[in-house]
Motif scaffolding. Structure first.
Motif, short mmCIF file in Angstrom:
data_model
loop_
_atom_site.label_atom_id
_atom_site.label_comp_id
_atom_site.label_asym_id
_atom_site.label_seq_id
_atom_site.Cartn_x
_atom_site.Cartn_y
_atom_site.Cartn_z
N ALA A 241 0.71 -1.16 0.09
CA ALA A 241 -0.12 -0.14 -0.09
C ALA A 241 0.88 1.39 0.11
N GLY A 243 2.25 4.80 1.16
CA GLY A 243 2.10 5.23 2.54
C GLY A 243 2.49 6.95 2.43
N TRP A 259 2.70 10.99 -1.94
CA TRP A 259 2.42 9.96 -0.98
C TRP A 259 3.97 9.03 -1.36
N SER A 262 5.09 2.71 -3.29
CA SER A 262 4.84 1.33 -2.91
C SER A 262 6.01 0.53 -3.64
N THR A 304 -7.94 8.36 -1.27
CA THR A 304 -7.00 7.30 -0.65
C THR A 304 -6.25 7.13 -2.03
N ARG A 306 -4.21 3.74 -4.23
CA ARG A 306 -3.48 2.10 -4.34
C ARG A 306 -2.78 2.24 -5.62
N SER A 318 -4.24 3.06 0.59
CA SER A 318 -3.51 3.79 1.67
C SER A 318 -4.58 4.24 2.80
#
Length: 931
Positions: A241, A243, A259, A262, A304, A306, A318
């Motif tokens: 995921a 982070g 972010w 991954s 969110t 992904r 996430s």
């Protein structure tokens, strides 16, 4: 195509394959070159000398032609600002063919089978460099039919601007290739789904756009292709995921996110960004940031992210991140406080500056500019095109009559011929239609007979005969309106359309008697608007109000409707930030073709509202309870609508109930609570679900019975059994106009800053949240999804489902309680209800209110006459005693011939038998705020 182009194509694609992400199997040296899967479906190299693409909207100003580049055919796609200000989109959509078959072949493979990758490529040059290109609308894309954005994406290749590619910026005039090495989204993955979902169509599209007033923008393309690249790899391990999802920035309409990357055993190929559970963007595997645009101001969103890999494996989401966008920033707010003249001038300037972002073009903007002799040649050409198109809604014919009468002296003979042909294509006769459409047809018919005396309509009528027929029709409606009340009262769209027609007759008709009567009818409209105006807001229930745009109405943004006209004369407690579709921040359907209020702001307009109405409208200390009646529906058939309004200086509650009901008009807002706020959309409203209509758009008066006693309203609901849902919906605005909301003792309680309110349903409810960015059917899954059905603001929606139900709404001025705790304690300790008979055939609720009154409501028939079903302290409400107007300043009996307006010692009496107006003055009479 020539050999050098084939060599360039193969070499480029081989390089793309060799540079594929780590872990993807490279093509063996002896493998054949990639096959262009498009080549069997369309003439990708333009060898046939005809374009395989179609222009979606000819009104966009788009054109295409085969051109020669280095001796080879290529396709030029052009957008001209002469057309409407929207992109020119050229596309080919097909339902059978090699590419579709190969995609579905992969989708049919078992889940877990190797995913396959494809690359879009084409040759490109910028062949006309416009001085106002709209970069976001210059792109190529691929679209799949039968998508669900889960198993099958809608846009495997999304609309990414090509304006940053070297092929576009190169000024040599040569064609250069564009592929996934230029735009990483041009590489897309097809993940087997076991045949659970297959595509029905494939669409390849190119968009070009230049802004209004700019020079032409054009691109030239050639050798279009989609290639399957790389071998399949069996990989079932998902990425980790993402982070550390953080906010990098936020404006009124855009949020920037970042972010932490991954990891994946074979490499991450992309990230999907989700807004409130819906995919909002995708970026490549090497990118760990994204900007999400098109958002609403002052709105809370949850984001969110992904990750995904080449085999279609997706990571867990996430951790969510909540972000509230910045406040609405108007392009050009109105003068504040301003004067009637400066506010009207602002509205006129707004009309001239309307944007045409998408959809139909606007007559009003062209006409207003022409009236001020601006962009004459361009606007004449655009208006001329408009007169050559037929309109199915009669009010559009009236808008074009305005265009002719305001600017027709600039039309040449050919254009005048188009004008005549346009008006000759209608039958100006009695219609079984809605109020505004009937008036539009009749008023236009009269003016056609006057200004084109030799023009024959489809019924064979012309000149004086046409005028006589339509004068009689107009006056029949005027007589009904002034004695029964206008049926489409306070409807933002339709009230104005009727007024629009009356204004045209007063402005241009040659019959003084007709002009006198329509002026008196307009005067009464203005008196009602003045009565209902509380310093920026209309306090009233609404007829024929459908959709969120019909409800929204405040100084942040309001539609171009009668409330906008009222604001120009009455003003508001804060600056008017935006008006009309051009200023509407919601990503809903853009419909400037319905915006004609600005034409009434034309400096040449001769009508002005009564001075006494303006004085009433400008009062800022209103405090009263009023009763009104409307005695016809939009079809012109007799029925009774009884309206109650409770008003304080900074807020008000309006409700209605219907009796002797005929037809099945369900377009009403029966419960409307508005308050002063510096935030947008200070509005709470209730409605019941209807068929596939979106939440809050319609109500069924036959199923939903309502009564009001001052600041308190109660309702009972009984499902008709013929509908697919039976929800009562309470829409709480979620854009900052409610400062605090809490739950206590079964109540949902709100502090708006100027007042408190509390709502409670008998049967339990469930909370939902919906923004304008969500599909219209996010909460109500059976709702239509057309953009016009979308919300204009964000709401927390409390939905209570039951075949029998009831509710209570309490309101109170902030001055009545020390704080929200005190209001909450009073609700819990002093109110009570008896709902033991809510599940009866005729549901009943008895409520003991904060005022210590007992409100007793039993479900009754909307088709019948009022009886003893609505009681306050044991006494039935005498709805039949409601006057047409019963307010502190306005009075008229039902079906009465005399209307009286009084304020500050001045009274004006309108006599509709004699069609006279008499004004009297009493210097000793004191004005009052209400009763």
């Amino acid at each position: 195509m020539m050999m050098n182009i084939l060599t360039r194509t193969v070499a480029c694609l081989c390089a793309a394959v060799l540079l594929a992400a780590a872990g993807t199997a490279a093509r063996a040296a002896d493998d054949p070159p990639p096959v262009n899967l498009l080549a069997a479906d369309m003439d990708t190299g333009l060898d046939g000398g005809t374009s395989p693409l179609t222009l979606l909207n000819p009104a966009s100003g788009g054109s295409q032609q085969i051109v020669s580049v280095g001796g080879d055919n290529a396709l030029e796609l052009r957008d001209a600002s002469q057309g409407s200000n929207l992109s020119s989109y050229f596309y080919r959509r097909w339902s059978t063919g090699t590419l579709k078959d190969r995609i579905n072949e992969i989708y049919r493979q078992p889940v877990g089978s190797p995913a396959r990758q494809f690359v879009l490529r084409y040759d490109l040059r910028r062949s006309a460099a416009g001085d106002k290109p709209v970069a976001k609308d210059i792109y190529a894309q691929i679209q799949f039919g039968n998508f669900d954005n889960n198993l099958v994406p809608r846009f495997p290749v999304p609309a990414v601007s090509i304006t940053t590619t070297s092929a576009y910026t190169d000024t040599s005039g040569a064609l250069s290739s564009v592929d996934d090495t230029d735009i990483e989204q041009y590489r897309f993955t097809i993940v087997p789904n076991g045949g659970q979902r297959l595509i029905s169509t494939v669409e390849l599209g190119f968009s070009v756009r230049v802004d209004t007033g700019g020079t032409d923008e054009a691109i030239t393309v050639d050798d279009m292709g989609v290639y399957e690249v790389g071998g399949g790899v069996t990989d079932t391990e998902p990425p980790t995921a993402p982070g550390g999802l953080t906010r990098a920035g936020a404006s009124a309409d855009t949020v920037s996110l970042g972010w932490t990357a991954s990891t994946d055993n074979l490499g991450v190929t992309g990230y999907d960004v989700f807004r409130d559970g819906y995919q909002a963007a995708s970026v490549g595997g090497g990118t760990t940031s994204a900007a999400i645009g098109g958002l609403m101001p002052a709105t809370r969103y949850t984001f969110t992210v992904r990750a995904r890999d080449a085999s279609g494996n997706v990571s867990p989401m996430s951790a969510p991140l909540d972000i509230t966008t910045g406040p609405y920033v108007p392009e050009k707010p109105a003068p504040y406080p301003g004067t009637r003249q400066t506010r009207t001038q602002w509205l006129w300037d707004k009309t001239k500056a309307m944007k045409e972002e998408s959809g139909a073009v606007n007559v009003a903007a062209y006409t207003a500019q022409l009236a001020d002799h601006e962009n004459v040649a361009t606007n004449l050409a655009r208006l001329d095109a408009q007169f050559q198109s037929y309109d199915y809604e009669q009010y559009k014919t009236m808008a074009k009559m305005y265009a002719y009468l305001m600017t027709g002296d600039q039309f040449d003979a050919a254009m005048l011929g188009h004008v005549r042909n346009y008006f000759a294509s209608y039958a100006y006769q009695k219609l079984p239609q809605t109020e505004n459409l009937r008036m539009s047809n009749y008023a236009t018919g009269y003016l056609v007979g006057q200004y084109f005396p030799d023009l024959v309509d489809l019924n064979g009528n012309a000149g004086d005969r046409l005028k006589a027929i339509n004068k009689a029709n107009v006056l029949e409606m005027v007589n009904a309106g002034v004695r029964r009340g206008w049926a489409e009262y306070q409807s933002p769209e339709y009230t104005f359309m009727t007024y629009f027609c009356l204004n045209a007759l007063y402005q241009w008709a040659d019959d003084d008697g007709l002009r006198r009567q329509v002026k008196m009818a307009m005067d009464v409209m203005w008196f009602e608007w003045a009565n209902d105006w509380i310093d920026g807001y209309m306090i009233s229930s609404e007829s024929r109000a459908k959709g969120d745009l019909a409800a929204v109405n405040d100084p942040t943004w309001r539609p171009a409707d009668h409330s906008t006209l009222a604001w120009t004369y009455f003003g508001a407690h804060r600056v008017q930030q935006g008006v009309g579709e051009s200023d509407n921040p919601a990503p809903s359907a853009y419909r400037p073709n319905l915006e004609y209020a600005g034409l009434v702001a034309w400096p040449g307009t001769t009508y002005t509202p009564p001075e006494l109405a303006v004085r009433i409208g400008r009062k800022t200390d209103k405090a009263y309870t009023s009763h009104k009646a409307t005695l016809q529906n939009s079809s012109g058939r007799a029925m009774d609508i009884y309206r109650t309004t409770y008003v304080r200086p900074t807020w008000g509650l309006g409700t209605e109930v219907q009796y002797r009901r005929v037809d099945n008009w369900i377009e009403d807002l029966p419960v409307v609570l508005r308050w002063h706020s510096d935030a947008a959309n200070p509005l709470f409203r209730l409605s019941t679900d209807q068929r596939n209509a979106p939440i809050g758009a319609y109500d069924q008066p036959a199923d939903h019975r309502i009564m009001q006693d001052g600041p308190t309203a109660v309702g009972v609901y009984r499902s008709s059994g013929g509908q697919t849902s039976n929800y009562v919906n309470a829409l709480f605005p979620a854009n900052g106009s409610i400062r605090e909301r809490r739950e206590a003792g079964g109540w949902t309680i709100a502090d708006t800053g100027t007042m408190y309110f509390a709502y409670r349903t008998v049967k339990p409810g469930t909370w939902y949240h919906q923004t304008p960015n969500d599909p219209a059917n996010k909460v109500k899954t059976t709702a239509q999804t057309h953009p016009t059905a979308s919300l204009s603001y964000s709401y927390d929606i409390l939905r209570s489902q039951a075949d029998r139900n009831g509710w209570v709404l309490e309101t109170a001025d902030r001055s009545q309680y020390a704080d929200l705790d005190a209001f909450t304690n009073a609700l819990v300790s002093k109110t009570s209800w008896d709902v033991s008979r809510i599940d009866d055939t005729s549901p009943r609720i008895v409520y003991h209110s904060l005022k210590r009154d007992d409100l007793d409501l039993t479900f009754d028939s909307a088709a019948g006459a009022p009886g003893a079903a609505h009681l306050v302290n044991g006494t039935p409400i005498d709805y039949d005693a409601y006057p047409l107007f019963g307010t502190p300043w306005l009075h008229q009996d039902k079906l009465g011939a005399r209307f009286r307006a009084s304020a500050g010692g001045t009274s004006v009496v309108y006599d509709f038998d004699r069609w006279t107006v008499k004004t009297t003055h009493d210097r000793h009479r004191k004005d009052h705020r209400g009763h």
